[in-house]
Scaffold this active site. Structure first.
Site, PDB file in Angstrom:
ATOM      1  N   TYR A   1      27.055 -38.182 -71.821  1.00 52.96           N
ATOM      2  CA  TYR A   1      26.629 -39.527 -72.204  1.00 52.96           C
ATOM      3  C   TYR A   1      25.150 -39.567 -72.603  1.00 52.96           C
ATOM      4  CZ  TYR A   1      31.008 -40.206 -69.823  1.00 52.96           C
ATOM      5  OH  TYR A   1      32.301 -40.083 -69.444  1.00 52.96           O
TER       6      TYR A   1
ATOM      7  N   TYR B   1      38.355 -47.877 -67.054  1.00 48.04           N
ATOM      8  CA  TYR B   1      37.863 -46.630 -67.641  1.00 48.04           C
ATOM      9  C   TYR B   1      38.989 -45.604 -67.554  1.00 48.04           C
ATOM     10  CZ  TYR B   1      35.506 -42.274 -68.512  1.00 48.04           C
ATOM     11  OH  TYR B   1      35.168 -41.055 -69.052  1.00 48.04           O
TER      12      TYR B   1
ATOM     13  N   ASP C   1      46.685 -44.904 -63.671  1.00 47.56           N
ATOM     14  CA  ASP C   1      45.669 -43.863 -63.767  1.00 47.56           C
ATOM     15  C   ASP C   1      44.994 -43.752 -62.404  1.00 47.56           C
ATOM     16  OD1 ASP C   1      43.373 -42.382 -64.111  1.00 47.56           O
ATOM     17  OD2 ASP C   1      42.765 -43.357 -65.979  1.00 47.56           O
TER      18      ASP C   1
ATOM     19  N   LYS D   1      40.532 -35.178 -61.418  1.00 43.24           N
ATOM     20  CA  LYS D   1      39.331 -35.151 -60.574  1.00 43.24           C
ATOM     21  C   LYS D   1      39.506 -34.373 -59.264  1.00 43.24           C
ATOM     22  CE  LYS D   1      36.304 -38.588 -62.405  1.00 43.24           C
ATOM     23  NZ  LYS D   1      36.828 -39.553 -63.393  1.00 43.24           N
TER      24      LYS D   1
HETATM   25  C1  LIG Z   1      37.186 -39.586 -64.798  1.00 37.11           C
HETATM   26  C2  LIG Z   1      38.346 -40.409 -65.183  1.00 37.11           C
HETATM   27  C3  LIG Z   1      39.114 -40.109 -66.320  1.00 37.11           C
HETATM   28  C4  LIG Z   1      38.777 -38.964 -67.240  1.00 37.11           C
HETATM   29  O1  LIG Z   1      38.865 -37.736 -66.625  1.00 37.11           O
HETATM   30  P1  LIG Z   1      38.097 -36.455 -67.267  1.00 37.11           P
HETATM   31  O2  LIG Z   1      38.533 -35.320 -66.419  1.00 37.11           O
HETATM   32  O3  LIG Z   1      36.627 -36.766 -67.161  1.00 37.11           O
HETATM   33  O4  LIG Z   1      38.551 -36.353 -68.674  1.00 37.11           O
HETATM   34  C5  LIG Z   1      40.188 -40.922 -66.599  1.00 37.11           C
HETATM   35  N1  LIG Z   1      40.513 -41.968 -65.812  1.00 37.11           N
HETATM   36  C6  LIG Z   1      39.804 -42.277 -64.706  1.00 37.11           C
HETATM   37  C7  LIG Z   1      40.225 -43.428 -63.865  1.00 37.11           C
HETATM   38  C8  LIG Z   1      38.685 -41.524 -64.366  1.00 37.11           C
HETATM   39  O5  LIG Z   1      37.954 -41.859 -63.288  1.00 37.11           O
END
Ligand SMILES: *Cc1c(COP(=O)(O)O)cnc(C)c1O
Length: 461
Positions: A19, A147, A276, A305
């Site tokens: 970023y 996000y 997600d 993550k």
């Molecule tokens: C970090 C994150 C992503 C993206 O994951 P990356 O491994 O950075 O591509 C997608 N959704 C959520 C909720 C996240 O916190």
């Protein structure tokens, strides 16, 4: 190894950071190693890590079990292609994920990052409707404030105004145009109600479902969703949201009852539900998955993550048998390549990452993390709550191992970071938020360091 000054000069000349602009505006800290919950800088300073390396290193660094899994797998193979080949680490990790998640989720697609797992989820959803003979259903609906990653489909469902991808809102036509509902009613009150309802439920039935039931869900908000879905059902493939905690979109919490309601609304309007849990999965909010608090199961689930305990990049998209059926039907008549899902990352199901992920899940399976997360929650509540009275502080909220101080102005990130480092902690504020998501083993003394660091950061931000 070159000296620190040479390395940092080279970093500035050649290395792009997240970023950021090129060359970078602020010099990063040079990390030499990490162990337990501490980062060791090249100049010898040690910092308590309040970020878990972007929420992934839930067990801390150099955990003996994860290190052993990595070494053991290295001695067998670090990678083989996944097309036409398979291996125990991937098979057994898929079994683990199917076992940990609700029963309808049966199939696991491995990828190399969270963003890609969201791309795969969207591809599954769109293909599902093609397979069902309804190709017009190709858009996504979400709520504001979310996000979902930095690649193209994920960016299209990130918060269109406040978020880090709003450049594309001011330059329309580049991203798929998705549908945005208002942000769910949220904030501290809702989180408190949730905590109260969860505590009550836990008292009655330790393993019980602690969802909603306390009437804290705003009916007019659900009517808003109902109307949006009603108007657009013919063109909607799926709803995609982060359950309970919206992370990088603004660190907000909402009542799990809204997630429960989205499940019902999705069914009523014949759209899929994608959750997600890349940020919330593996215990961060106090349950293994945040959606457990809503007592529902999605059609498609993304995890990433903390999947590998922060060791390697790996993510997974899980889906139901019905979704897999639809996806297969979408291409069974196409001549190309045998049909199915046209996705296959080079490093799909990487055995090294999968072995470490299995070790991380094994560490979680003794349940000790629950006590840790509960302890962190209560320490952060006690430590951060008083900051609510400071000038410039708009809100303080804590849920699970997440503590957030929201200011009424954008954080002076370099000043806030420096103040935290002086207190011996690593924090990475963004927008108007100074927050921590520490590794689960962080002890009370180190939590106190984090609280002092947040307090110091608030004072200079
Ligand atoms: C970090 C994150 C992503 C993206 O994951 P990356 O491994 O950075 O591509 C997608 N959704 C959520 C909720 C996240 O916190």
């Amino acid at each position: 190894m070159a000296d620190s000054a040479t390395l940092l000069a080279s970093d500035r000349a050649h290395v792009w950071h997240p970023y950021g602009a090129m060359p970078g505006q602020v010099e990063p800290l040079l990390v030499e190693s990490a162990a337990g919950v501490r980062l060791r800088l090249a100049d010898g300073r040690e910092l308590v890590d309040g970020m878990s390396s972007w929420w992934a290193a839930i067990h801390g660094y150099r955990h003996p079990d994860l290190d052993a899994a990595a070494h053991g797998q290295l001695d067998r193979m670090s990678h083989v292609m996944f097309g036409g080949l398979t291996h125990a680490p991937a098979i057994e990790l898929a079994e683990d994920l199917v076992r940990l998640t609700p029963e309808p989720l049966q199939h696991v697609f491995f990828s190399d990052s969270g963003s890609v797992s969201v791309e795969v989820a969207v591809k599954m959803a769109l293909q599902f409707w093609i397979g069902r003979g309804r190709p017009g259903k190709h858009r996504l609906a979400t709520w504001r404030g979310g996000y979902h990653g930095d690649t193209w489909q994920p960016m299209s469902v990130c918060d269109p105004d406040g978020g880090m991808h709003n450049l594309w809102t001011t330059h329309p036509g580049r991203l798929p145009a998705q549908l945005f509902a208002d942000q769910p009613p949220a904030g501290f009150d809702a989180a408190n109600r949730y905590l109260a309802s969860r505590d009550a439920a836990n008292r009655e039935a330790p393993n019980g479902d602690a969802s909603n039931g306390d009437g804290a869900v705003d009916a007019s908000y659900l009517a808003h969703w109902d109307q949006l879905l009603g108007e657009h059902a013919d063109e909607l493939a799926a709803i995609i949201v982060e359950p309970v905690v919206q992370g990088a979109g603004g660190m907000t919490f909402h009542h799990p009852g809204y997630v429960t309601a989205l499940r019902e609304l999705a069914d009523r309007h014949d759209v899929l539900l994608i959750l997600d849990e890349i940020a919330t999965g593996f215990g961060r909010t106090g349950t293994m998955f945040a959606s457990e608090q809503a007592g529902i199961s999605p059609d498609i689930l993304c995890v990433g993550k903390a999947l590998t305990g922060g060791y390697l990049s790996m993510a997974a998209t899980l889906c139901t048998a019905a979704v897999a059926d639809g996806v297969s039907a979408s291409t069974s008549e196409a001549a190309s390549g045998g049909g199915g899902l046209a996705h296959g990352p080079t490093f799909m199901a990487n055995p090294l990452a999968a072995s470490i992920a299995r070790a991380s899940i094994a560490l979680l399976s003794d349940g000790g993390w629950q006590a840790d997360v509960a302890r962190i929650e209560s320490e952060l509540q006690t430590g951060l709550r008083p900051l609510g009275d400071r000038p410039g502080v708009k809100d303080v909220r804590v849920l699970g191992a997440i503590g957030v101080v929201q200011l009424d102005h954008p954080v002076d990130v370099p000043a806030a970071t420096q103040a935290a480092v002086k207190q011996g902690a690593w924090l990475r504020p963004f927008r108007d938020l100074i927050y921590t998501m520490p590794p689960y083993p962080t002890d009370d003394a180190d939590l106190a360091v984090l609280v002092r660091a947040i307090s110091a950061a608030v004072d200079v931000a």
